[in-house]
Design an enzyme around this catalytic site. Structure first.
Site, PDB file in Angstrom:
ATOM      1  N   CYS A  65      28.915 -30.512   3.835  1.00  0.00           N
ATOM      2  CA  CYS A  65      29.528 -29.483   4.666  1.00  0.00           C
ATOM      3  C   CYS A  65      28.805 -29.316   6.002  1.00  0.00           C
ATOM      4  O   CYS A  65      27.783 -29.927   6.277  1.00  0.00           O
ATOM      5  CB  CYS A  65      29.527 -28.150   3.916  1.00  0.00           C
ATOM      6  SG  CYS A  65      27.892 -27.437   3.702  1.00  0.00           S
ATOM      7  N   ALA A  68      25.241 -28.308   5.833  1.00  0.00           N
ATOM      8  CA  ALA A  68      24.379 -29.445   5.496  1.00  0.00           C
ATOM      9  C   ALA A  68      24.073 -30.267   6.746  1.00  0.00           C
ATOM     10  O   ALA A  68      22.946 -30.743   6.931  1.00  0.00           O
ATOM     11  CB  ALA A  68      25.026 -30.319   4.435  1.00  0.00           C
ATOM     12  N   ARG A  99      15.827 -34.435   1.885  1.00  0.00           N
ATOM     13  CA  ARG A  99      16.259 -35.542   2.737  1.00  0.00           C
ATOM     14  C   ARG A  99      15.175 -36.570   3.075  1.00  0.00           C
ATOM     15  O   ARG A  99      15.385 -37.495   3.844  1.00  0.00           O
ATOM     16  CB  ARG A  99      16.898 -35.015   4.025  1.00  0.00           C
ATOM     17  CG  ARG A  99      18.417 -34.957   3.905  1.00  0.00           C
ATOM     18  CD  ARG A  99      19.072 -34.480   5.161  1.00  0.00           C
ATOM     19  NE  ARG A  99      18.866 -35.339   6.307  1.00  0.00           N
ATOM     20  CZ  ARG A  99      19.589 -36.424   6.569  1.00  0.00           C
ATOM     21  NH1 ARG A  99      20.546 -36.786   5.761  1.00  0.00           N
ATOM     22  NH2 ARG A  99      19.337 -37.148   7.634  1.00  0.00           N
ATOM     23  N   HIS A 198      26.384 -30.930  12.926  1.00  0.00           N
ATOM     24  CA  HIS A 198      25.526 -31.577  13.930  1.00  0.00           C
ATOM     25  C   HIS A 198      25.823 -30.988  15.302  1.00  0.00           C
ATOM     26  O   HIS A 198      24.925 -30.679  16.069  1.00  0.00           O
ATOM     27  CB  HIS A 198      25.801 -33.088  13.994  1.00  0.00           C
ATOM     28  CG  HIS A 198      25.707 -33.778  12.669  1.00  0.00           C
ATOM     29  ND1 HIS A 198      26.509 -34.832  12.323  1.00  0.00           N
ATOM     30  CD2 HIS A 198      24.912 -33.553  11.596  1.00  0.00           C
ATOM     31  CE1 HIS A 198      26.210 -35.237  11.112  1.00  0.00           C
ATOM     32  NE2 HIS A 198      25.242 -34.476  10.646  1.00  0.00           N
TER      33      HIS A 198
END
Ligand code: SF4
Ligand code: SF4
Lengths: 545, 458
Positions: A65, A68, A99, A198
């Site tokens: 999503c 994230a 990550r 982003h």
């Protein structure tokens, strides 16, 4: 190996049909536009692929999503900012150290990455609003740690109940005076994938952080490295190479980054973009506001690394730098070549499939081809059309409702700091010589004719592809790993690299060669069937000698 | 080098900021429980991000495929409600994956909007999206209430609600194991079989999340409790719920709605809790416990006596899920160890009370906190250290900073394997726990002892 290769040659069109066969008609129609048989070469006009559209409910997707993409991907590796997730506990918990972003806390030692901060909203916060709790949490974080910055991330319920996180942050920032506090409206339901996150992250970093530090960093040939997240230490290896070449990396967005680096980004003279999907907006904004040109680079693959270094050298057009770059390449390549020669007998002629988030599905094909491996099929989880077809299609992209709700910020040339690093003539001269600014080609162009490009691949299609084409290695993320491996096909995670890395740069290439050799040569894939399963029919009785 | 270098020794009360949680959100528990139904596809009703996170976390822990679908909300669904998305999802799921069961749980988002799963289920049946013969299980799992344990419990209760009592007892005993490993579920079945009791275990992830590698991917592995068995739960002679937090709700529901009497027990970790489990099991089923069980028990007692010198007086800090912690604390006390710090993120005053009771009269004082976090626990440790940590992988940062051995136990374990294959419940599991604890303590001793005191014989 026990696994038998497909003997029948399947036409790509048959494969596409197979992938679609089981879907209800409406789903099949949509997926048909997201699955494309590649025909792209530079001369042919490539067909259009459907990308960055909603995930189909009920179809098991690889996507995550917006939160994230924002908190996890972009802001995750920022070591000296306290990142507070505003919401119930889950979102923060799952993005806690998962990550494999590595970081070097440096001499100041500030590093909050091993911590998970959350407002842990309870039902009363959902009913009565969470702004008070958020303000208190920010205050507690400030009092405990006195960080340079505190960032706040909204999760789905926060957007729904309408907490004004930006107002809270503004108030707290004013109250503290010496701590930058700002927020991200990155609720998971916004946009269709991580990609929106982003964008939201980059916009806020650009608005609240870039340009804060007025003192130019020392060093020659200053660049920013955009879209490199230091998974498994990639950023360390790239920094090692840059340093060896005498290039100064002012800031990496955002692997192994620090607050000061972001704040100083405007001092660089060139922006080098790795993962264009996650960050091309920042490159554009840095150019508009400060006059820093940008180029696409790729440090995945030894050849690509060399090429990217030369591209940087060409930009600065300084013999001292160019010679040093050549010397570094000459020094690094023999080890790479030796490793390549070692693995080639095991890897040559083998096949791969790559379905990863952004540009990795593209970049890693360079490494595979260095090993003589062919990519049969590839695609992205959260790409837009330009990631497939090249940057030139951006003007044709449709803006739909899901893209429209992601804020676009207007950037103008900074009245004081705008300073074009090259004159229009210099730029033109470089371009005439074939130099490409602001350009990336997209995945299709790199892939062979007849290979299959698939956007937003799902579990069912992955399974079918593997069954039909039997690749020697499949690359995707953790969610896909074990279902692929159950079929006896090795699977390499390319989001977080399983346990390996770095894979960038020269040393990284060597690591990757060995890793893929290990995977395709592992004995384990020959153990799938027990001896009695190989020939279950009893054909005779055993005679004791 | 210190990893958690910003953690101050001085403890200040925090009201709003959770740091390093010892819990996560409800839906992941519901997803795990659903995987314990045979032929079931878990479905997350909300935005796709939650589902991706839950699948990733479960995959990392179990190292197995975790399939789950999502309603993939975008902004529109968040405003107008998620019914259309879920109906469409059910349609697609049935065409593409054809599971026997869809187990739907909500997320923060769909809960906040107020989507009603029962109403959507009825609509799915009415419109033919949910074909006849297929089962829909629905559980509300708002993450701003309770924790992952609550979500697990809610889904288990939804499973119990499939019971269709016929009025004729079937001679079986329901056993609700709670959130334990697939290996633990296997061990509970083995133990019950040894005792000679026919049980229905639900959920049952044994064979689902520890499946073999055969060259064939089965989206629906062979394991799991079947819908038929779940329907039969209402005809059982009794229910044993292992764990107040994980299992009691389902058991009490069967008790009050289907007249299946229930007993709520602790999870059978360690000697005493296993004893009680076996004892109640044989009483409910009316059988006598065979010698083989007593034999295994004796082996555990034997190992405790052999190695008591290394356990005695050792201070332990633990964090994790309430049901697991309660039994573990009891076990540690029975070894004469000292569980001095106990933290769970799952709220509940009952937990604190229970731990205090267990530690009463012991030669140490326990600090216990429900709704605590690992940051607080670390601060306690900084003030007065311990000899051993017991908890999930996130403890490895404290372990390294403070140089204290860590027993990885609980959820999630991201950096080690074995938990999915080797049980820690029952007498056999107790042996394994002791073996692991001993290994850690003795490795530590071997590393720390001065040369003059380094010994071959221990
Ligand atoms: S939004 Fe809610 S359900 Fe989803 S991951 Fe976050 S806490 Fe869990
Ligand atoms: S979709 Fe929303 S609730 Fe789920 S993980 Fe993303 S932000 Fe959190």
């Amino acid at each position: 190996m026990a696994k038998t290769k497909k003997v029948v040659q399947l036409m790509p069109t048959d494969i596409k049909e197979e992938l679609l066969a089981k879907y209800p008609p409406k789903v099949a129609r949509k997926r048909a536009k997201q699955i494309m048989i590649n025909e792209a070469t530079e001369s042919e006009a490539p067909s259009e692929i459907l990308a960055n559209v909603r995930t189909i409910p009920g179809i098991i997707t690889m996507r995550g999503c917006t939160y994230a993409g924002c908190k996890g991907v972009i802001m995750g590796p920022t070591r000296d900012i306290v990142n507070i997730t505003h919401g119930p506990i889950g979102c923060g918990f799952y993005s806690w150290l998962t990550r494999r972003n590595q970081t070097d806390p440096g001499p100041d030692g500030d590093n909050y990455m091993p911590y998970c901060f959350s407002t842990d909203m309870q039902d009363q916060d959902i009913i009565f609003g969470g702004e008070k709790k958020l303000a208190a949490a920010i205050e507690e974080a400030y009092e405990l740690f006195h960080p340079k910055g505190i960032c706040v991330f909204a999760t789905c319920p926060v957007g729904l109940i309408g907490d004004d996180i930006h107002a809270v942050c503004k108030k707290m920032k004013a109250k503290f005076g010496d701590c930058n506090v700002f927020a991200f409206s990155c609720e998971g339901y916004k946009g269709v994938s991580q990609s929106a996150g982003h964008h939201i992250a980059n916009n806020q970093v650009f608005s609240h952080l870039v340009g804060e530090n007025e003192t130019p960093p020392e060093g020659e040939y200053k660049i920013n490295l955009l879209g490199e997240y230091n998974i498994g230490g990639d950023g360390f290896e790239i920094d090692r190479i840059l340093k060896k070449c005498g290039i100064t990396n002012v800031s990496t967005f955002s692997g192994n980054s620090s607050y000061e680096q972001f704040a100083s980004a405007q001092h660089a003279d060139l922006d080098c973009v790795m993962c264009h999907r996650s960050i091309n907006y920042v490159a554009d904004m840095l150019e508009t506001k400060y006059g820093i040109p940008w180029i696409k680079v790729n440090f995945i693959g030894a050849e690509s690394t060399a090429k990217s270094l030369r591209k940087i050298g060409e930009y600065f057009a300084d013999k001292k730098l160019i010679d040093r770059i050549e010397a570094v390449i000459a020094e690094e390549m023999p080890d790479v070549e030796a490793a390549r020669a070692e693995v080639l007998p095991n890897t040559e002629g083998k096949t791969a499939m790559l379905f990863v988030g952004g540009s990795r599905a593209h970049h890693y094909q360079d490494l595979f081809s260095e090993m003589g491996m062919k990519t049969l099929s590839a695609g992205y989880e959260f790409a837009h059309r330009d990631d497939y077809e090249g940057r030139h299609v951006i003007p044709d992209l449709k803006v739909d409702a899901d893209s429209r709700n992601i804020e676009e910020i207007e950037v103008e040339a900074d009245p004081e700091l705008y300073n074009p690093r090259k004159t229009p003539d210099e730029i033109k001269a470089l371009e005439d010589a074939g130099y490409k600014f602001k350009h990336y080609a997209g995945l299709n162009e790199q892939m062979d004719k007849g290979t299959i490009v698939i956007d937003d691949l799902n579990q069912y299609e992955a399974e079918k592809l593997v069954e039909l084409l039997k690749p020697d290695v499949f690359c995707a993320g953790i969610k896909e790993k074990y279902s692929i491996q159950k079929t006896g096909v090795p699977m390499k995670q390319l989001h977080s690299y399983d346990s390996g890395g770095p894979y960038a740069g020269f040393k990284g290439a060597i690591n990757f060669y060995h890793e893929i050799d290990r995977l395709v040569s592992s004995k384990v894939w020959s153990y799938m069937k027990a001896p009695w399963q190989e020939s279950p029919e009893l054909t005779g009785t055993f005679v004791w000698e | 080098m210190v990893l958690l270098r910003h953690t101050p020794t001085e403890v200040k009360e925090r009201k709003a900021l959770m740091i390093n949680p010892a819990k996560t959100c409800q839906p992941i528990g519901a997803m795990y429980a659903s995987l314990g139904i045979h032929g079931c596809l878990p479905h997350s009703h909300g935005s796709q991000g939650c589902c991706a996170y839950h699948r990733s976390a479960l995959t990392r822990h179990y190292k197995e495929p975790v399939s789950a679908a999502t309603s993939s909300f975008t902004e529109g669904a968040s405003v107008f409600g998620g019914q259309a998305n879920l109906l469409q999802a059910i349609d697609n799921i049935m065409s593409v994956y054809d599971p026997e069961v869809i187990a739907v749980h909500t997320t923060c988002l769909s809960e906040t909007i107020g989507d009603d799963l029962n109403q959507i289920r009825d609509k799915a049946i009415k419109t033919g999206k949910l074909p006849e013969g297929k089962t829909f299980v629905g559980a509300p799992t708002p993450s701003y209430v309770g924790s992952h344990v609550t979500g697990f419990s809610n889904m288990v209760k939804a499973m119990a609600m499939l019971a269709e009592p016929t009025g004729k007892k079937n001679g079986k005993v329901n056993v609700i194991p709670g959130w334990v490993e697939p290996s633990d579920m296997g061990e509970i079945k083995r133990l019950a079989a040894m005792v000679g009791v026919d049980i229905t275990l639900f959920p049952d992830t044994d064979g689902v999340l520890n499946a073999p590698l055969t060259g064939e991917y089965k989206m629906f592995p062979d394991g799991g409790v079947t819908v038929k068995e779940l329907k039969g739960c209402g005809d059982a002679i009794g229910t044993l719920a292992l764990g107040e937090w994980c299992s009691a709700d389902a058991a009490r529901w069967l008790d009050s709605k289907c007249k299946v009497p229930c007993t709520v027990l602790d999870m059978p970790f360690g000697l005493a809790a296993t004893d009680r489990f076996v004892d109640v099991l044989r009483t409910v089923a009316g059988v006598s416990v065979p010698e083989t069980v007593a034999f295994e028990r004796g082996q555990l007692v034997d190992m405790i006596s052999d190695m008591h010198q290394y356990f005695y007086g050792k201070r332990v800090a633990l964090w994790g899920d309430p049901d697991q912690l309660i039994s573990m604390v009891e076990f540690l006390i029975s070894l004469d160890m000292q569980p001095v710090y106990v933290v769970t993120g799952t709220p509940g005053k009952k937990f604190e009370k229970r731990i205090q009771e267990l530690c009463e009269g012991q030669p140490f004082e326990v600090k216990v906190k429900a709704k605590g976090d690992m940051f607080l626990m670390h601060q306690w440790i900084k003030n007065e250290p311990v000899d051993l940590l017991i908890g999930n992988t996130y403890g490895k940062y404290i372990s390294r900073d403070e140089d204290i051995p860590l027993l990885r136990w609980g959820f999630p374990i991201l950096d080690r394997q074995g938990h999915q294959y080797f049980p820690t419940v029952g007498y056999k599991g107790g042996l394994r726990l002791l073996e692991m604890i001993l290994g850690l303590l003795l490795d530590r001793k071997d590393r720390d002892d001065p040369e003059t005191q380094f010994e071959l014989v221990l």
